[in-house]
Design a protein around this motif. Structure first.
Motif, short mmCIF file in Angstrom:
data_model
loop_
_atom_site.label_atom_id
_atom_site.label_comp_id
_atom_site.label_asym_id
_atom_site.label_seq_id
_atom_site.Cartn_x
_atom_site.Cartn_y
_atom_site.Cartn_z
N ARG A 68 25.59 10.86 102.18
CA ARG A 68 25.91 11.90 101.56
C ARG A 68 25.33 13.11 102.57
O ARG A 68 26.08 14.14 102.91
CB ARG A 68 25.96 13.01 99.88
N THR A 87 17.30 9.26 90.57
CA THR A 87 18.19 10.59 89.75
C THR A 87 17.74 10.95 88.59
O THR A 87 16.82 10.02 87.39
CB THR A 87 19.98 9.78 89.89
N ASP A 110 17.39 11.02 102.09
CA ASP A 110 18.18 12.00 101.96
C ASP A 110 18.64 11.44 100.69
O ASP A 110 18.33 10.73 99.47
CB ASP A 110 18.48 10.10 102.80
N GLU A 111 19.89 11.54 100.41
CA GLU A 111 21.30 11.57 99.17
C GLU A 111 21.54 10.97 99.83
O GLU A 111 22.55 10.72 100.61
CB GLU A 111 21.75 13.40 98.81
N ARG A 164 25.22 8.68 92.17
CA ARG A 164 24.64 9.89 93.34
C ARG A 164 23.07 9.62 93.55
O ARG A 164 22.24 10.42 91.98
CB ARG A 164 24.48 11.36 93.02
N ARG A 217 17.26 14.31 104.54
CA ARG A 217 16.46 15.50 103.96
C ARG A 217 17.10 16.09 104.90
O ARG A 217 16.76 17.71 104.13
CB ARG A 217 15.18 14.43 104.65
N ILE A 228 18.87 10.32 94.80
CA ILE A 228 17.65 10.27 96.36
C ILE A 228 16.80 9.18 97.06
O ILE A 228 16.20 8.31 95.79
CB ILE A 228 16.74 11.72 95.97
N LEU A 247 19.31 18.54 103.46
CA LEU A 247 18.95 19.26 101.86
C LEU A 247 18.07 20.34 101.96
O LEU A 247 18.25 21.81 101.01
CB LEU A 247 18.04 17.95 101.01
#
Length: 64
Positions: free
Chosen positions: A52, A35, A12-13, A20, A55, A22, A58
């Motif tokens: 945000r 990051t 997930d971000e 920001r 997965r 991952i 994305l």
């Protein structure tokens, strides 16, 4: 639903404050983030992480 169900999953971000990142792993209940240009680090307060994009989102966007 338990509180851990609300936490981000691997891939997930997320936003940790203004950064920001991952989610790269969850080891021993600790969420690890990465990051660009920074070594992997443990999330300071996992309950404050804001997802945000998941997965799956994305992947669907071609960003993974």
């Amino acid at each position: 639903m338990t509180r851990t169900d609300d936490l981000p999953g691997v891939g997930d971000e997320v936003m940790e404050g203004r950064v920001r990142a991952i989610v790269t792993d969850i080891r021993g209940g600790v969420i690890w983030l990465r990051t660009t240009g920074r070594a992997e680090w443990p999330a300071e307060n996992p309950t404050q992480l804001k997802v945000r994009r998941t997965r799956a989102e994305l992947i669907a966007a071609g960003d993974l």
